[in-house]
Design a protein around this motif. Structure first.
Motif, mmCIF file in Angstrom:
data_model
loop_
_atom_site.group_PDB
_atom_site.id
_atom_site.type_symbol
_atom_site.label_atom_id
_atom_site.label_comp_id
_atom_site.label_asym_id
_atom_site.label_seq_id
_atom_site.Cartn_x
_atom_site.Cartn_y
_atom_site.Cartn_z
ATOM 1 N N ALA A 17 5.438 -1.564 -52.272
ATOM 2 C CA ALA A 17 4.592 -1.028 -51.194
ATOM 3 C C ALA A 17 3.226 -0.664 -51.763
ATOM 4 O O ALA A 17 3.136 -0.152 -52.883
ATOM 5 C CB ALA A 17 5.249 0.209 -50.602
ATOM 6 N N THR A 18 2.177 -0.943 -51.025
ATOM 7 C CA THR A 18 0.824 -0.552 -51.450
ATOM 8 C C THR A 18 0.123 0.106 -50.272
ATOM 9 O O THR A 18 0.526 -0.071 -49.120
ATOM 10 C CB THR A 18 -0.017 -1.775 -51.876
ATOM 11 O OG1 THR A 18 0.014 -2.721 -50.808
ATOM 12 C CG2 THR A 18 0.513 -2.420 -53.145
ATOM 13 N N GLY A 19 -0.949 0.825 -50.575
ATOM 14 C CA GLY A 19 -1.701 1.499 -49.514
ATOM 15 C C GLY A 19 -2.984 0.764 -49.212
ATOM 16 O O GLY A 19 -3.333 -0.211 -49.891
ATOM 17 N N ARG A 52 -0.663 13.716 -38.370
ATOM 18 C CA ARG A 52 -1.529 12.772 -39.109
ATOM 19 C C ARG A 52 -1.399 13.122 -40.595
ATOM 20 O O ARG A 52 -1.711 14.240 -41.001
ATOM 21 C CB ARG A 52 -2.984 12.923 -38.671
ATOM 22 C CG ARG A 52 -3.277 12.337 -37.295
ATOM 23 C CD ARG A 52 -4.675 12.715 -36.866
ATOM 24 N NE ARG A 52 -4.855 14.169 -36.968
ATOM 25 C CZ ARG A 52 -6.021 14.791 -36.966
ATOM 26 N NH1 ARG A 52 -7.141 14.109 -36.898
ATOM 27 N NH2 ARG A 52 -6.115 16.108 -37.043
ATOM 28 N N VAL A 53 -0.939 12.143 -41.384
ATOM 29 C CA VAL A 53 -0.588 12.409 -42.788
ATOM 30 C C VAL A 53 -1.386 11.519 -43.721
ATOM 31 O O VAL A 53 -1.504 10.317 -43.476
ATOM 32 C CB VAL A 53 0.909 12.070 -43.026
ATOM 33 C CG1 VAL A 53 1.309 12.355 -44.459
ATOM 34 C CG2 VAL A 53 1.799 12.816 -42.059
ATOM 35 N N ALA A 54 -1.912 12.098 -44.808
ATOM 36 C CA ALA A 54 -2.441 11.273 -45.911
ATOM 37 C C ALA A 54 -1.675 11.662 -47.176
ATOM 38 O O ALA A 54 -1.737 12.818 -47.608
ATOM 39 C CB ALA A 54 -3.931 11.511 -46.092
ATOM 40 N N LEU A 55 -0.930 10.718 -47.718
ATOM 41 C CA LEU A 55 -0.242 10.964 -48.988
ATOM 42 C C LEU A 55 -1.110 10.366 -50.097
ATOM 43 O O LEU A 55 -1.521 9.204 -50.021
ATOM 44 C CB LEU A 55 1.150 10.325 -48.964
ATOM 45 C CG LEU A 55 1.979 10.479 -50.244
ATOM 46 C CD1 LEU A 55 3.463 10.610 -49.917
ATOM 47 C CD2 LEU A 55 1.774 9.333 -51.220
ATOM 48 N N LEU A 56 -1.383 11.198 -51.120
ATOM 49 C CA LEU A 56 -2.299 10.796 -52.196
ATOM 50 C C LEU A 56 -1.507 10.664 -53.489
ATOM 51 O O LEU A 56 -0.905 11.643 -53.961
ATOM 52 C CB LEU A 56 -3.393 11.859 -52.333
ATOM 53 C CG LEU A 56 -4.044 12.246 -50.980
ATOM 54 C CD1 LEU A 56 -4.801 13.551 -51.072
ATOM 55 C CD2 LEU A 56 -4.940 11.126 -50.468
ATOM 56 N N GLU A 57 -1.451 9.462 -54.023
ATOM 57 C CA GLU A 57 -0.651 9.197 -55.230
ATOM 58 C C GLU A 57 -1.580 8.649 -56.314
ATOM 59 O O GLU A 57 -2.290 7.669 -56.103
ATOM 60 C CB GLU A 57 0.482 8.213 -54.907
ATOM 61 C CG GLU A 57 1.158 7.568 -56.109
ATOM 62 C CD GLU A 57 1.703 8.556 -57.158
ATOM 63 O OE1 GLU A 57 2.472 9.452 -56.798
ATOM 64 O OE2 GLU A 57 1.338 8.407 -58.352
ATOM 65 N N ALA A 58 -1.548 9.300 -57.487
ATOM 66 C CA ALA A 58 -2.482 8.942 -58.562
ATOM 67 C C ALA A 58 -2.270 7.519 -59.075
ATOM 68 O O ALA A 58 -3.210 6.843 -59.485
ATOM 69 C CB ALA A 58 -2.325 9.931 -59.713
ATOM 70 N N GLU A 59 -1.023 7.062 -59.067
ATOM 71 C CA GLU A 59 -0.715 5.731 -59.618
ATOM 72 C C GLU A 59 -0.224 4.853 -58.459
ATOM 73 O O GLU A 59 -0.735 4.955 -57.372
ATOM 74 C CB GLU A 59 0.351 5.878 -60.707
ATOM 75 C CG GLU A 59 0.007 6.897 -61.799
ATOM 76 C CD GLU A 59 -1.030 6.404 -62.793
ATOM 77 O OE1 GLU A 59 -1.264 5.184 -62.843
ATOM 78 O OE2 GLU A 59 -1.598 7.234 -63.526
ATOM 79 N N SER A 60 0.795 4.006 -58.730
ATOM 80 C CA SER A 60 1.358 3.235 -57.615
ATOM 81 C C SER A 60 2.415 4.104 -56.904
ATOM 82 O O SER A 60 2.903 5.084 -57.468
ATOM 83 C CB SER A 60 1.970 1.933 -58.136
ATOM 84 O OG SER A 60 2.794 2.220 -59.231
ATOM 85 N N LEU A 61 2.769 3.724 -55.687
ATOM 86 C CA LEU A 61 3.746 4.519 -54.930
ATOM 87 C C LEU A 61 5.091 4.479 -55.658
ATOM 88 O O LEU A 61 5.537 3.412 -56.098
ATOM 89 C CB LEU A 61 3.876 3.961 -53.512
ATOM 90 C CG LEU A 61 2.579 4.074 -52.698
ATOM 91 C CD1 LEU A 61 2.637 3.227 -51.435
ATOM 92 C CD2 LEU A 61 2.262 5.531 -52.363
ATOM 93 N N GLY A 62 5.701 5.649 -55.844
ATOM 94 C CA GLY A 62 6.988 5.733 -56.544
ATOM 95 C C GLY A 62 6.874 5.679 -58.057
ATOM 96 O O GLY A 62 7.879 5.640 -58.750
ATOM 97 N N TRP A 63 5.657 5.735 -58.586
ATOM 98 C CA TRP A 63 5.404 5.539 -60.022
ATOM 99 C C TRP A 63 6.117 6.572 -60.919
ATOM 100 O O TRP A 63 6.498 6.270 -62.043
ATOM 101 C CB TRP A 63 3.889 5.606 -60.262
ATOM 102 C CG TRP A 63 3.475 5.568 -61.696
ATOM 103 C CD1 TRP A 63 3.195 4.459 -62.440
ATOM 104 C CD2 TRP A 63 3.274 6.708 -62.566
ATOM 105 N NE1 TRP A 63 2.837 4.838 -63.714
ATOM 106 C CE2 TRP A 63 2.878 6.201 -63.814
ATOM 107 C CE3 TRP A 63 3.395 8.094 -62.398
ATOM 108 C CZ2 TRP A 63 2.594 7.035 -64.895
ATOM 109 C CZ3 TRP A 63 3.122 8.928 -63.483
ATOM 110 C CH2 TRP A 63 2.723 8.382 -64.715
ATOM 111 N N GLY A 64 6.288 7.803 -60.444
ATOM 112 C CA GLY A 64 6.806 8.901 -61.280
ATOM 113 C C GLY A 64 8.303 8.771 -61.534
ATOM 114 O O GLY A 64 8.849 7.665 -61.610
ATOM 115 N N ALA A 65 8.965 9.922 -61.629
ATOM 116 C CA ALA A 65 10.405 9.926 -61.951
ATOM 117 C C ALA A 65 11.219 9.137 -60.926
ATOM 118 O O ALA A 65 12.290 8.610 -61.247
ATOM 119 C CB ALA A 65 10.901 11.371 -62.009
ATOM 120 N N SER A 66 10.706 9.026 -59.703
ATOM 121 C CA SER A 66 11.520 8.451 -58.624
ATOM 122 C C SER A 66 11.890 6.985 -58.835
ATOM 123 O O SER A 66 12.884 6.521 -58.273
ATOM 124 C CB SER A 66 10.820 8.650 -57.280
ATOM 125 O OG SER A 66 10.732 10.028 -57.005
#
Ligand SMILES: Cc1cc2nc3c(=O)[nH]c(=O)nc-3n(C[C@H](O)[C@H](O)[C@H](O)COP(=O)(O)OP(=O)(O)OC[C@H]3O[C@@H](n4cnc5c(N)ncnc54)[C@H](O)[C@@H]3O)c2cc1C
Length: 432
Positions: A17-19, A52-66
């Motif tokens: 998934a990408t934004g 209305r939601v903006a999710l801000l992710e420093a790397e790619s979506l799901g990049w962290g522990a998840s």
């Protein structure tokens, strides 16, 4: 042995998934920092409820522990039940335990409702005893959990362990049939796509650098600065886990980032896989410095542990590959000649009291401290916080307990005390 660092789970994700690449929205109802299970579960629920939601992710979506974890969806909490009861009292702990069971149901429901192809299975989990004294303790734990939470666990004596695990080294086991397995990278990717379908704006490669409150601000209560510009939001939800930075200093002071590492073998023949794990359980041992292991859906042995306490780096990943392979062969001598094809690391978010926490900090909602239980717990907590933001009463038992700060030497960026913590847990494993 030199194995190139590579996460097996990511190799199974066909379309990440990408934004959107354009400008950020000027203002939203809710800005979420972090795109793992917690942030994405919240984004999905908020969007479903019309925010209305903006999710801000420093790397790619799901990049962290998840996307890096073992994919074990587990009941219960990290601490033993007597410790929990002593600290928080029966009523609170009963609600916490119920939440852990609900969290697995929630993951299952999301996977079904959103049609996420991530191999979710109620395969159960097996805890194996490394010493006779650990096994003796299993019976007390099972009785206590039945009495306190009406949840059934099954004792497996050493003589019957062969039906559960093809390893001779353990003294018995404890089975929980409610726990489940999932391919975490496919699950988090599916969660992101579901949140997008419901209308959430997910902005990847967008690092939050500062959040300031604007009391009585015309367009929102918070101003959020990122490397892609700024926006305002009525509410902010911090879901940045172990990767929390100084952009949110109050939360940063509370998180202890601890490394955990995983290797995965080449694909095993069916007969060998069935011998190693006849019931395909999620397995972990009874030590403080524990190993956790399972088969992947394509029959690799995935074997993880806190081989180094430091968060992942090129050198900790390399060292961990060697240590974990040695550990795997101690458990399963049958894998002596099996090739290890993958090694990767990730960082767990611990709180000083080894509990998950949620609530408000500097006026912002947060959830953190999932440690090794985040697949279910972070999904549950994200949805719960989303509902609170939408005006539901906060009945979350984890938002009422005290949240101690981490001592300086254990905080992100100041992890000089981690080797001492590692040595302490090694000593405990030797003594107890
Ligand atoms: C190796 C390993 C094995 C594990 N095994 C299991 C297991 O088998 N079962 C289980 O239940 N749990 C397991 N866990 C724990 C579980 O993976 C985590 O608890 C869970 O993924 C936490 O989810 P999260 O959404 O809170 O955080 P994360 O998934 O870590 O997401 C946080 C995100 O926030 C982003 N972020 C941070 N700061 C900023 C910023 N300033 N701006 C923008 N974005 C930011 C990061 O880039 C990151 O992607 C394991 C963890 C690891 C590392």
């Amino acid at each position: 042995m030199t194995i190139k660092e590579r996460n097996h789970w990511l190799d199974t994700v066909a379309e990440p998934a990408t934004g959107p690449t354009g400008a950020l929205p000027d203002k939203v109802d809710v800005a979420i920092v972090g795109g793992g299970f917690c942030g994405l579960s919240a984004a999905r629920m908020l969007a479903q409820r019309g925010a209305r939601v903006a999710l801000l992710e420093a790397e790619s979506l799901g990049w962290g522990a998840s996307s890096r974890n073992g994919g074990m969806v587990l009941t219960g909490m990290k601490l033993p039940v007597p410790t929990l009861l002593k600290r928080y009292g029966r009523e609170t702990v009963q609600r916490m335990y119920a939440a852990s069971l609900e969290s697995i149901d929630l993951v299952e429901r999301i996977v079904k409702e959103e049609g996420i192809d991530c191999d979710f299975s109620r395969c159960g989990r097996l805890e194996v005893a490394c010493k006779q004294s650990h096994f003796d303790h299993f019976s007390n734990a099972a009785v206590r959990i039945k009495n306190e939470f009406n949840h059934e666990l099954r004792i497996v004596p050493k003589g019957e362990l062969k039906g559960e695990i093809g390893s001779p080294i353990y003294f018995g086991g404890l089975v929980d049939e409610s726990s489940a397995s999932v391919n975490p990278a496919r699950y988090v990717n599916g969660l992101a796509k579901a949140a997008q379908r419901h209308g959430a704006g997910l902005f990847d490669h967008t690092r939050v650098t500062n959040v300031s409150s604007q009391p009585n601000g015309a367009s929102g209560n918070f101003r959020i600065e990122t490397n892609r510009g700024s926006l305002t939001a009525k509410e902010v939800l911090l879901a940045s886990g172990a990767y929390t930075t100084n952009a949110t200093p109050s939360l940063h002071k509370k998180v202890i980032p601890i490394g955990s590492y995983i290797i995965a073998t080449e694909i095993l023949p069916d007969a060998l896989a069935a011998e190693l794990s006849p019931r395909n359980r999620m397995i972990y041992d009874s030590k403080h410095f524990l190993y956790y292991f399972r088969l992947t859906p394509d029959n690799r042995m995935l074997f993880g542990g806190r081989a180094a306490f430091f968060p992942e780096s090129e050198s900790t990943v390399r060292e961990s590959a060697e240590l974990l392979r040695t550990g795997m062969i101690e458990v399963y001598p049958q894998l002596r000649d099996t090739k290890v094809e993958y090694v990767w690391g990730g960082t767990l978010d611990f709180a000083m009291d080894v509990m998950p926490h949620s609530g408000k900090i500097d006026g912002m909602h947060f959830a953190v401290g999932f440690a090794g239980h985040g697949v279910g717990a972070a999904t549950w907590m994200g949805a719960k916080l989303a509902n609170v933001i939408c005006g539901d009463p906060d009945d979350n038992p984890f938002s009422r307990i005290p949240f101690p700060a981490a001592p300086l030497g254990l905080r992100s960026g100041h992890t000089w005390a981690l080797p001492l913590a590692g040595a302490y847990y090694n000593l405990l494993d030797w003594l107890t």
